[in-house]
Design a protein around this motif. Sequence first.
Motif, PDB file in Angstrom:
ATOM      1  N   ASP A 199      31.512  35.923  26.371  1.00  0.00           N
ATOM      2  CA  ASP A 199      30.142  35.483  26.612  1.00  0.00           C
ATOM      3  C   ASP A 199      29.285  35.482  25.339  1.00  0.00           C
ATOM      4  N   ALA A 200      29.910  35.601  24.168  1.00  0.00           N
ATOM      5  CA  ALA A 200      29.140  35.678  22.916  1.00  0.00           C
ATOM      6  C   ALA A 200      28.212  34.469  22.758  1.00  0.00           C
ATOM      7  N   TYR A 201      28.761  33.277  22.737  1.00  0.00           N
ATOM      8  CA  TYR A 201      27.926  32.091  22.559  1.00  0.00           C
ATOM      9  C   TYR A 201      27.048  31.812  23.773  1.00  0.00           C
ATOM     10  N   PRO A 202      27.587  31.837  25.003  1.00  0.00           N
ATOM     11  CA  PRO A 202      26.715  31.570  26.150  1.00  0.00           C
ATOM     12  C   PRO A 202      25.540  32.540  26.249  1.00  0.00           C
ATOM     13  N   PHE A 203      25.766  33.795  25.896  1.00  0.00           N
ATOM     14  CA  PHE A 203      24.676  34.769  25.945  1.00  0.00           C
ATOM     15  C   PHE A 203      23.541  34.343  25.017  1.00  0.00           C
ATOM     16  N   VAL A 204      23.893  33.924  23.824  1.00  0.00           N
ATOM     17  CA  VAL A 204      22.877  33.491  22.860  1.00  0.00           C
ATOM     18  C   VAL A 204      22.213  32.197  23.327  1.00  0.00           C
ATOM     19  N   ALA A 205      23.012  31.259  23.821  1.00  0.00           N
ATOM     20  CA  ALA A 205      22.462  29.969  24.239  1.00  0.00           C
ATOM     21  C   ALA A 205      21.548  30.103  25.453  1.00  0.00           C
ATOM     22  N   LEU A 206      21.831  31.069  26.328  1.00  0.00           N
ATOM     23  CA  LEU A 206      21.070  31.182  27.569  1.00  0.00           C
ATOM     24  C   LEU A 206      20.032  32.303  27.569  1.00  0.00           C
ATOM     25  N   ARG A 207      19.984  33.114  26.514  1.00  0.00           N
ATOM     26  CA  ARG A 207      19.078  34.268  26.548  1.00  0.00           C
ATOM     27  C   ARG A 207      17.606  33.870  26.515  1.00  0.00           C
ATOM     28  N   ASP A 208      17.290  32.786  25.837  1.00  0.00           N
ATOM     29  CA  ASP A 208      15.913  32.289  25.815  1.00  0.00           C
ATOM     30  C   ASP A 208      15.993  30.771  25.910  1.00  0.00           C
ATOM     31  N   PRO A 240      24.715  46.731  26.276  1.00  0.00           N
ATOM     32  CA  PRO A 240      23.358  46.309  25.902  1.00  0.00           C
ATOM     33  C   PRO A 240      22.957  46.865  24.536  1.00  0.00           C
ATOM     34  N   TRP A 241      22.196  46.059  23.810  1.00  0.00           N
ATOM     35  CA  TRP A 241      21.692  46.434  22.491  1.00  0.00           C
ATOM     36  C   TRP A 241      20.179  46.301  22.495  1.00  0.00           C
ATOM     37  N   PRO A 242      19.484  47.173  21.818  1.00  0.00           N
ATOM     38  CA  PRO A 242      18.025  47.000  21.700  1.00  0.00           C
ATOM     39  C   PRO A 242      17.714  45.658  21.016  1.00  0.00           C
ATOM     40  N   GLY A 243      16.839  44.888  21.621  1.00  0.00           N
ATOM     41  CA  GLY A 243      16.427  43.621  21.034  1.00  0.00           C
ATOM     42  C   GLY A 243      17.423  42.490  21.175  1.00  0.00           C
ATOM     43  N   GLU A 244      18.449  42.647  21.992  1.00  0.00           N
ATOM     44  CA  GLU A 244      19.495  41.624  22.085  1.00  0.00           C
ATOM     45  C   GLU A 244      19.007  40.285  22.628  1.00  0.00           C
ATOM     46  N   ARG A 245      17.902  40.282  23.304  1.00  0.00           N
ATOM     47  CA  ARG A 245      17.404  39.024  23.859  1.00  0.00           C
ATOM     48  C   ARG A 245      16.389  38.336  22.948  1.00  0.00           C
ATOM     49  N   ILE A 251      23.561  42.026  15.975  1.00  0.00           N
ATOM     50  CA  ILE A 251      24.896  42.587  16.152  1.00  0.00           C
ATOM     51  C   ILE A 251      25.448  42.374  17.555  1.00  0.00           C
ATOM     52  N   SER A 252      24.580  42.162  18.539  1.00  0.00           N
ATOM     53  CA  SER A 252      25.054  41.951  19.908  1.00  0.00           C
ATOM     54  C   SER A 252      25.888  40.673  20.023  1.00  0.00           C
ATOM     55  N   TRP A 266      28.259  39.801  17.855  1.00  0.00           N
ATOM     56  CA  TRP A 266      29.589  40.019  17.308  1.00  0.00           C
ATOM     57  C   TRP A 266      30.345  41.198  17.897  1.00  0.00           C
ATOM     58  N   PHE A 267      29.652  42.185  18.430  1.00  0.00           N
ATOM     59  CA  PHE A 267      30.325  43.393  18.890  1.00  0.00           C
ATOM     60  C   PHE A 267      29.988  43.688  20.347  1.00  0.00           C
ATOM     61  N   GLN A 268      30.984  44.181  21.056  1.00  0.00           N
ATOM     62  CA  GLN A 268      30.827  44.621  22.446  1.00  0.00           C
ATOM     63  C   GLN A 268      30.294  43.498  23.338  1.00  0.00           C
ATOM     64  N   VAL A 269      30.857  42.288  23.157  1.00  0.00           N
ATOM     65  CA  VAL A 269      30.467  41.139  23.981  1.00  0.00           C
ATOM     66  C   VAL A 269      31.109  41.274  25.359  1.00  0.00           C
ATOM     67  N   GLY A 270      30.610  40.522  26.313  1.00  0.00           N
ATOM     68  CA  GLY A 270      31.223  40.509  27.634  1.00  0.00           C
ATOM     69  C   GLY A 270      32.501  39.682  27.615  1.00  0.00           C
ATOM     70  N   ILE A 271      33.548  40.231  28.158  1.00  0.00           N
ATOM     71  CA  ILE A 271      34.840  39.544  28.238  1.00  0.00           C
ATOM     72  C   ILE A 271      35.285  39.554  29.695  1.00  0.00           C
ATOM     73  N   THR A 272      35.613  38.379  30.223  1.00  0.00           N
ATOM     74  CA  THR A 272      36.148  38.279  31.585  1.00  0.00           C
ATOM     75  C   THR A 272      37.481  37.560  31.519  1.00  0.00           C
ATOM     76  N   ILE A 273      38.467  38.141  32.178  1.00  0.00           N
ATOM     77  CA  ILE A 273      39.803  37.543  32.258  1.00  0.00           C
ATOM     78  C   ILE A 273      39.912  36.883  33.624  1.00  0.00           C
ATOM     79  N   TYR A 274      40.225  35.599  33.616  1.00  0.00           N
ATOM     80  CA  TYR A 274      40.357  34.813  34.835  1.00  0.00           C
ATOM     81  C   TYR A 274      41.802  34.365  35.009  1.00  0.00           C
ATOM     82  N   CYS A 275      42.135  34.083  36.252  1.00  0.00           N
ATOM     83  CA  CYS A 275      43.454  33.564  36.566  1.00  0.00           C
ATOM     84  C   CYS A 275      43.295  32.312  37.426  1.00  0.00           C
TER      85      CYS A 275
END
Length: 154
Positions: free
Chosen positions: A75-84, A117-122, A128-129, A131-140
């Motif tokens: 969710d690294a890129y989607p988080f950034v694209a959708l946060r604001d 969660p990171w302070p100020g991540e939104r 740093i949010s 690059w590190f500790q991003v959300g990862i989901t494994i789908y099948c």
Amino acid sequence: MLTALLIYRLATPDTRLRAQEWIYAHVPRGTPIYLLGPYNVPLDPLDYPVTQTYAAETGPEAVRTVDAPILVYSDAYPFVALRDRRLASDRAIAREEGIRQVLETEWVPVRHFARMPWPGERLPPDDISYWFQVGITIYCRPVNCPIELPPATP
């Protein structure tokens, strides 16, 4: 205080490494895996045939036609694209929401490693949010899943 949090988080096994351990423990070697998004799980191509698309390189239709039975979503890129949404283009928002819709309707989540969660991540700019500790989901993919699927919820 923020420096102490950063040091602690950097010393904590990253979500990508925990997802990697899970894949190696549960997904048979040789299973094709599609990595969707940047800052994804590092996998040895001798163990798993891997294809990957990065930020904005794909869309819902391409995700719909992925032929690998396992998909790992970062969710690294989607988080950034959708946060604001005021800062993202309508095209980027539609693409990321469309991808999530395809994942929700055509893929089964088998394991999730939550974003820390990171302070100020939104707040922009990227911090740093991203690059590190991003959300990862494994789908099948249900039709050819090589692992046991979780029980369906009513």
